[in-house]
Design a protein around this motif. Structure first.
Motif, PDB file in Angstrom:
ATOM      1  N   LEU A  40       0.842  -1.176   0.188  1.00  0.00           N
ATOM      2  CA  LEU A  40       0.077   0.115   0.012  1.00  0.00           C
ATOM      3  C   LEU A  40       1.011   1.157   0.072  1.00  0.00           C
ATOM      4  O   LEU A  40       1.818   1.448   0.873  1.00  0.00           O
ATOM      5  N   SER A  41       0.527   2.243  -0.942  1.00  0.00           N
ATOM      6  CA  SER A  41       1.267   3.397  -1.023  1.00  0.00           C
ATOM      7  C   SER A  41       0.576   4.347   0.331  1.00  0.00           C
ATOM      8  O   SER A  41      -0.348   4.200   0.506  1.00  0.00           O
ATOM      9  N   PRO A  42       1.599   5.368   0.450  1.00  0.00           N
ATOM     10  CA  PRO A  42       1.004   6.135   1.736  1.00  0.00           C
ATOM     11  C   PRO A  42      -0.577   6.917   1.344  1.00  0.00           C
ATOM     12  O   PRO A  42      -1.050   6.980   2.353  1.00  0.00           O
ATOM     13  N   ASP A  43      -0.972   7.024   0.096  1.00  0.00           N
ATOM     14  CA  ASP A  43      -2.151   7.470  -0.008  1.00  0.00           C
ATOM     15  C   ASP A  43      -3.383   6.500   0.391  1.00  0.00           C
ATOM     16  O   ASP A  43      -4.255   7.025   0.152  1.00  0.00           O
ATOM     17  N   LYS A  44      -3.043   5.577   0.519  1.00  0.00           N
ATOM     18  CA  LYS A  44      -3.869   4.295   0.875  1.00  0.00           C
ATOM     19  C   LYS A  44      -3.947   4.188   2.478  1.00  0.00           C
ATOM     20  O   LYS A  44      -4.308   3.076   2.953  1.00  0.00           O
ATOM     21  N   GLN A  45      -2.916   5.005   3.328  1.00  0.00           N
ATOM     22  CA  GLN A  45      -2.862   4.814   4.569  1.00  0.00           C
ATOM     23  C   GLN A  45      -3.300   6.264   5.123  1.00  0.00           C
ATOM     24  O   GLN A  45      -3.085   7.428   4.638  1.00  0.00           O
ATOM     25  N   ARG A  46      -3.768   6.139   6.501  1.00  0.00           N
ATOM     26  CA  ARG A  46      -3.911   7.455   7.342  1.00  0.00           C
ATOM     27  C   ARG A  46      -3.878   6.981   8.865  1.00  0.00           C
ATOM     28  O   ARG A  46      -4.202   5.946   9.278  1.00  0.00           O
ATOM     29  N   ARG A  47      -3.195   7.992   9.393  1.00  0.00           N
ATOM     30  CA  ARG A  47      -3.154   7.890  11.222  1.00  0.00           C
ATOM     31  C   ARG A  47      -4.338   8.896  11.450  1.00  0.00           C
ATOM     32  O   ARG A  47      -4.567   9.861  11.053  1.00  0.00           O
ATOM     33  N   SER A  48      -5.017   8.516  12.612  1.00  0.00           N
ATOM     34  CA  SER A  48      -6.016   9.094  13.451  1.00  0.00           C
ATOM     35  C   SER A  48      -5.438  10.122  14.210  1.00  0.00           C
ATOM     36  O   SER A  48      -4.280  10.212  14.354  1.00  0.00           O
ATOM     37  N   GLY A  49      -6.313  11.118  14.391  1.00  0.00           N
ATOM     38  CA  GLY A  49      -5.933  12.481  15.214  1.00  0.00           C
ATOM     39  C   GLY A  49      -5.387  11.892  16.586  1.00  0.00           C
ATOM     40  O   GLY A  49      -5.017  12.728  17.314  1.00  0.00           O
ATOM     41  N   THR A  50      -6.066  10.775  16.750  1.00  0.00           N
ATOM     42  CA  THR A  50      -5.719  10.331  18.318  1.00  0.00           C
ATOM     43  C   THR A  50      -4.241   9.732  18.487  1.00  0.00           C
ATOM     44  O   THR A  50      -4.010   9.657  19.709  1.00  0.00           O
ATOM     45  N   GLY A  51      -3.669   9.305  17.525  1.00  0.00           N
ATOM     46  CA  GLY A  51      -2.425   8.909  17.554  1.00  0.00           C
ATOM     47  C   GLY A  51      -2.376   7.231  17.946  1.00  0.00           C
ATOM     48  O   GLY A  51      -1.136   6.825  17.582  1.00  0.00           O
ATOM     49  N   HIS A  52      -3.440   6.735  18.003  1.00  0.00           N
ATOM     50  CA  HIS A  52      -3.479   5.250  18.414  1.00  0.00           C
ATOM     51  C   HIS A  52      -4.085   4.520  17.228  1.00  0.00           C
ATOM     52  O   HIS A  52      -4.132   3.295  17.576  1.00  0.00           O
ATOM     53  N   LEU A  53      -4.595   5.088  16.260  1.00  0.00           N
ATOM     54  CA  LEU A  53      -5.356   4.430  15.299  1.00  0.00           C
ATOM     55  C   LEU A  53      -4.382   4.484  13.654  1.00  0.00           C
ATOM     56  O   LEU A  53      -4.164   5.499  13.615  1.00  0.00           O
ATOM     57  N   HIS A  54      -4.047   3.557  13.003  1.00  0.00           N
ATOM     58  CA  HIS A  54      -3.657   3.563  11.781  1.00  0.00           C
ATOM     59  C   HIS A  54      -4.635   2.911  10.667  1.00  0.00           C
ATOM     60  O   HIS A  54      -5.100   1.698  11.212  1.00  0.00           O
ATOM     61  N   PHE A  55      -4.773   3.319   9.752  1.00  0.00           N
ATOM     62  CA  PHE A  55      -6.085   2.750   8.750  1.00  0.00           C
ATOM     63  C   PHE A  55      -5.341   2.592   7.551  1.00  0.00           C
ATOM     64  O   PHE A  55      -4.418   3.269   6.756  1.00  0.00           O
ATOM     65  N   LEU A  56      -5.439   1.236   6.906  1.00  0.00           N
ATOM     66  CA  LEU A  56      -5.071   0.783   5.762  1.00  0.00           C
ATOM     67  C   LEU A  56      -6.144   0.569   4.899  1.00  0.00           C
ATOM     68  O   LEU A  56      -7.070  -0.055   5.163  1.00  0.00           O
ATOM     69  N   GLN A  57      -6.106   1.109   3.534  1.00  0.00           N
ATOM     70  CA  GLN A  57      -7.491   1.090   2.441  1.00  0.00           C
ATOM     71  C   GLN A  57      -6.788  -0.003   1.730  1.00  0.00           C
ATOM     72  O   GLN A  57      -6.173   0.225   0.665  1.00  0.00           O
ATOM     73  N   LEU A  58      -7.685  -1.144   1.626  1.00  0.00           N
ATOM     74  CA  LEU A  58      -7.355  -1.980   0.513  1.00  0.00           C
ATOM     75  C   LEU A  58      -8.077  -1.847  -0.635  1.00  0.00           C
ATOM     76  O   LEU A  58      -9.065  -1.251  -0.688  1.00  0.00           O
ATOM     77  N   GLN A  59      -7.739  -2.417  -1.823  1.00  0.00           N
ATOM     78  CA  GLN A  59      -8.475  -2.391  -3.075  1.00  0.00           C
ATOM     79  C   GLN A  59      -9.859  -2.762  -3.091  1.00  0.00           C
ATOM     80  O   GLN A  59     -10.699  -2.043  -3.979  1.00  0.00           O
ATOM     81  N   ASN A  60     -10.233  -3.759  -2.175  1.00  0.00           N
ATOM     82  CA  ASN A  60     -11.596  -4.070  -2.316  1.00  0.00           C
ATOM     83  C   ASN A  60     -12.571  -3.468  -1.552  1.00  0.00           C
ATOM     84  O   ASN A  60     -13.912  -3.724  -1.322  1.00  0.00           O
ATOM     85  N   GLY A  61     -11.896  -2.277  -0.889  1.00  0.00           N
ATOM     86  CA  GLY A  61     -12.993  -1.355  -0.217  1.00  0.00           C
ATOM     87  C   GLY A  61     -12.823  -1.431   1.234  1.00  0.00           C
ATOM     88  O   GLY A  61     -13.539  -0.678   2.094  1.00  0.00           O
ATOM     89  N   ILE A  62     -12.382  -2.726   1.673  1.00  0.00           N
ATOM     90  CA  ILE A  62     -12.265  -3.136   3.246  1.00  0.00           C
ATOM     91  C   ILE A  62     -11.013  -2.390   3.738  1.00  0.00           C
ATOM     92  O   ILE A  62      -9.912  -2.111   3.298  1.00  0.00           O
ATOM     93  N   ASP A  63     -11.110  -1.778   5.075  1.00  0.00           N
ATOM     94  CA  ASP A  63     -10.057  -1.098   5.533  1.00  0.00           C
ATOM     95  C   ASP A  63      -9.593  -1.949   6.901  1.00  0.00           C
ATOM     96  O   ASP A  63     -10.404  -3.043   7.413  1.00  0.00           O
ATOM     97  N   ILE A  64      -8.427  -1.937   7.020  1.00  0.00           N
ATOM     98  CA  ILE A  64      -7.746  -2.550   8.230  1.00  0.00           C
ATOM     99  C   ILE A  64      -7.217  -1.500   9.276  1.00  0.00           C
ATOM    100  O   ILE A  64      -6.724  -0.469   8.726  1.00  0.00           O
ATOM    101  N   MET A  65      -7.968  -1.483  10.323  1.00  0.00           N
ATOM    102  CA  MET A  65      -7.780  -0.459  11.347  1.00  0.00           C
ATOM    103  C   MET A  65      -6.927  -1.305  12.451  1.00  0.00           C
ATOM    104  O   MET A  65      -7.234  -2.152  13.039  1.00  0.00           O
ATOM    105  N   ILE A  66      -5.786  -0.602  12.628  1.00  0.00           N
ATOM    106  CA  ILE A  66      -4.717  -1.027  13.574  1.00  0.00           C
ATOM    107  C   ILE A  66      -4.769  -0.202  14.706  1.00  0.00           C
ATOM    108  O   ILE A  66      -4.590   1.248  14.674  1.00  0.00           O
ATOM    109  N   ASP A  67      -5.144  -0.834  15.786  1.00  0.00           N
ATOM    110  CA  ASP A  67      -5.352  -0.117  17.238  1.00  0.00           C
ATOM    111  C   ASP A  67      -4.478  -0.485  18.238  1.00  0.00           C
ATOM    112  O   ASP A  67      -4.231  -1.677  18.415  1.00  0.00           O
ATOM    113  N   SER A  68      -3.464   0.590  18.833  1.00  0.00           N
ATOM    114  CA  SER A  68      -2.825   0.508  19.953  1.00  0.00           C
ATOM    115  C   SER A  68      -3.393   0.927  21.022  1.00  0.00           C
ATOM    116  O   SER A  68      -2.554   0.736  22.182  1.00  0.00           O
ATOM    117  N   ASN A  69      -4.609   1.500  21.207  1.00  0.00           N
ATOM    118  CA  ASN A  69      -5.208   2.075  22.533  1.00  0.00           C
ATOM    119  C   ASN A  69      -5.120   0.952  23.392  1.00  0.00           C
ATOM    120  O   ASN A  69      -6.061   0.181  23.653  1.00  0.00           O
TER     121      ASN A  69
END
Length: 136
Positions: A40-69
């Motif tokens: 995934l390129s950087p444009d398919k990723q985003r970090r939440s404002g809270t700092g403990h979530l990172h989202f990966l956007q897959l080609q099929n429209g499903i997101d993976i949310m990585i949560d460290s909270n």
């Protein structure tokens, strides 16, 4: 069966999955591993404002949310079932690739039969995923 149909007609739950959640003790490490896994390129990723979530956007429209909270307080399990399934075009190359990224193959390595070959992998936080090649 008609009882199930009646319930589904009243359910406020939509019949789809939009996001898969992975827990992480090290958000940066986990986000890097999975972004490389899915290429995934950087444009398919985003970090939440809270700092403990990172989202990966897959080609099929499903997101993976990585949560460290609060994950530093949750113990690692000894075993876990797979959370989701990833298709592969070459199971042996897939096994090699995921190990290069820092994932571990678990539960007996690559299993092979006439119709499919698969393995289960885990990340350092014991999120388990099945990788499978269909031979048909």
């Amino acid at each position: 069966m008609s009882e199930i149909n009646n319930v589904s007609n009243r359910s406020p739950i939509e019949s789809k999955i939009t996001t898969v959640i992975l827990w992480s003790r090290n958000l940066d490490r986990t986000a890097e591993m999975y972004s490389k896994l899915f290429q995934l390129s950087p444009d398919k990723q985003r970090r939440s404002g809270t700092g403990h979530l990172h989202f990966l956007q897959l080609q099929n429209g499903i997101d993976i949310m990585i949560d460290s909270n609060g994950m530093d307080k949750v113990p690692l399990p000894d075993k876990a079932p797979p959370l989701f399934f990833i298709p592969a075009t070459d199971i042996d190359k897939a096994a090699e690739f995921i190990q290069e990224l820092g994932f571990e193959i678990i539960y007996g390595g690559i299993h092979r039969n006439n119709s499919v070959s698969f393995f289960n992998m885990r990340d350092p936080d014991f999120n388990v995923i099945t990788v499978c090649q269909n031979h048909q």
